[in-house]
Design a protein around this motif. Sequence first.
Motif, PDB file in Angstrom:
ATOM      1  N   ILE A  34       0.853  -1.189   0.000  1.00  0.00           N
ATOM      2  CA  ILE A  34       0.000   0.000   0.000  1.00  0.00           C
ATOM      3  C   ILE A  34       0.889   1.239   0.000  1.00  0.00           C
ATOM      4  O   ILE A  34       1.778   1.379   0.837  1.00  0.00           O
ATOM      5  CB  ILE A  34      -0.947   0.012   1.231  1.00  0.00           C
ATOM      6  N   VAL A  64       0.733   6.216   4.651  1.00  0.00           N
ATOM      7  CA  VAL A  64       0.248   5.028   5.351  1.00  0.00           C
ATOM      8  C   VAL A  64       1.111   4.636   6.547  1.00  0.00           C
ATOM      9  O   VAL A  64       0.817   3.636   7.203  1.00  0.00           O
ATOM     10  CB  VAL A  64       0.096   3.834   4.381  1.00  0.00           C
ATOM     11  N   GLY A 121      -8.574   1.988   4.541  1.00  0.00           N
ATOM     12  CA  GLY A 121      -7.413   2.086   5.418  1.00  0.00           C
ATOM     13  C   GLY A 121      -7.760   2.711   6.757  1.00  0.00           C
ATOM     14  O   GLY A 121      -8.924   2.761   7.150  1.00  0.00           O
ATOM     15  N   ILE A 167      -4.423   6.767   0.898  1.00  0.00           N
ATOM     16  CA  ILE A 167      -3.925   5.711   0.014  1.00  0.00           C
ATOM     17  C   ILE A 167      -3.885   6.233  -1.417  1.00  0.00           C
ATOM     18  O   ILE A 167      -4.892   6.733  -1.924  1.00  0.00           O
ATOM     19  CB  ILE A 167      -4.837   4.478   0.113  1.00  0.00           C
TER      20      ILE A 167
END
Length: 134
Positions: free
Chosen positions: A49, A53, A105, A111
Amino acid sequence: MCDARRSDQSQLAARPVAAVTGYTPLSAPAHTASQLTMSSDLCSVDFEIHGHVQGVCFRMYTEKEGLSLGCVGWVKNTNKGTVVGQVQGPRDKVKEMKVWLSKEGSPSSRITRAVFTNEKDIPHLEMSGFGTRY
């Protein structure tokens, strides 16, 4: 305390929490490991990802989401600022997890890209639980 109230409380104590409150803990998997290993529709997928993050509890939320779906796996931060991991479970639950990883998420994450590789059928789960690796 009156006897009638004490009697009510003892009856409540003997019943499962879900029966009393309607609450089911998020950490309780939707399937037991033995039920999952008996299924022929299990799959595994690796993920990476990209975006904002790290430092936003992405790993913790990934663990919670995976467990709530009844999946197993692991998640890890990388040196290049991404999050990688693997998810295993029933095909439909892994598909839900892929959507969550690519679209939702953790609340503070942003993301930009989700890459899924090595998706394959598996005869049984190759791990248990959902954890963070370091």
